[in-house]
Enzyme design. Structure first.
Site, PDB file in Angstrom:
ATOM      1  N   CYS A 196      -0.165   3.989   2.481  1.00  0.00           N
ATOM      2  CA  CYS A 196       0.211   3.634   3.854  1.00  0.00           C
ATOM      3  C   CYS A 196       1.614   4.128   4.164  1.00  0.00           C
ATOM      4  CB  CYS A 196       0.158   2.123   4.044  1.00  0.00           C
ATOM      5  SG  CYS A 196      -1.479   1.386   3.867  1.00  0.00           S
ATOM      6  N   CYS A 200       0.835  -1.211   0.000  1.00  0.00           N
ATOM      7  CA  CYS A 200       0.000   0.000   0.000  1.00  0.00           C
ATOM      8  C   CYS A 200       0.870   1.261   0.000  1.00  0.00           C
ATOM      9  CB  CYS A 200      -0.923  -0.033   1.221  1.00  0.00           C
ATOM     10  SG  CYS A 200      -1.815   1.498   1.529  1.00  0.00           S
TER      11      CYS A 200
END
Length: 257
Positions: A44, A41
């Site tokens: 993230c 991700c």
């Protein structure tokens, strides 16, 4: 403000096995922020350093943990994590706030501000008059500190001092309402009927507010405004969802229309 021995802002990696201890149990001592993420991700990885820096600035007042959703799929499912990064906050064993995605630093700060009591909130909760006075010496327009300090002064019977503290913030409706109440306590001859109604407030709030409404018919504009200010001051000192407040706020609006 509790200061615990968490490394400055560094996240603790946890798993399903230690979620209860590291999050639920720990949140009874200090707010815990849980960052749900995954290695694939990109957002993230954008969020992580900003979140860690913001937590580090709290000096141990917030604990930060990370949960890899790929390695802890059952936990992610139990928390209904559908998109990442997802950040949850826990206090006293319960989730209290959350956001999804990458937020600007200012919004992350606001998120953490909601978890950690401000110096004013701590001073008010502790009834620390000296701390509140120091805050107001630095900034007389600090509304929360002014209201908290004024309440302490009123409880001590120092009504004139409370009014003086509230004067710099009287443009706020709650502060102005508290001033109106204090002025009548200081000099009941300003409006004997309102003064009498205020004496009943603690024992019979609905009856007290009813008596205030009874003053309105036939009152001139100045007196109507005083009634409004006093009632607004009373409302501000009670929970916003108090049934008495909800009822009499509506009735006051109707009576003034």
């Amino acid at each position: 403000m509790p200061v615990l021995a968490y490394a400055a802002g560094m996240a603790v990696d946890i798993t399903e096995a230690d979620f209860q201890r590291e999050v639920i149990d720990a949140s009874h001592q200090v707010p815990v922020v849980v960052d749900f993420w995954a290695d694939w991700c990109g957002p993230c990885k954008q969020l992580a350093p900003v979140l860690e820096a913001a937590v580090a600035a709290r000096g141990g007042a917030v604990k930060l943990v990370k949960v890899d959703t790929e390695a802890n799929q059952q936990l992610a499912a139990a928390m209904r994590i559908q998109s990442i990064p997802a950040v949850w906050a826990f206090k006293d064993g319960q989730p209290v706030d959350q956001f999804v995605g990458v937020l600007p630093p200012a919004q992350i700060e606001a998120f953490l501000d909601r978890l950690v009591p401000s110096a004013t909130e701590e001073a008010a909760a502790a009834g620390d008059a000296d701390a509140l006075r120091a805050i107001l010496d630095d900034d007389p327009t600090n509304l929360d500190a002014a209201l908290a300090f004024a309440r302490l002064l009123l409880a001590e019977g120092r009504t004139a001092d409370a009014i003086a503290v509230l004067e710099p913030v009287r443009e706020n409706a709650a502060a102005d309402g508290l001033i109106a109440c204090a002025e009548i306590v200081l000099d009941p001859t300003l409006d004997p009927e309102l003064a009498s109604a205020l004496t009943r407030l603690a024992s019979d709030p609905a009856g007290s507010l009813e008596a205030m409404l009874d003053v309105l018919p036939g009152a001139d504009q100045a007196r109507k405004d005083r009634v409004r200010r006093v009632m607004v001051g009373v409302f501000a000192e009670r929970p916003v969802d108090d049934p008495v407040v909800l009822e009499y706020r509506k009735r006051l609006a109707r009576a003034l229309n």
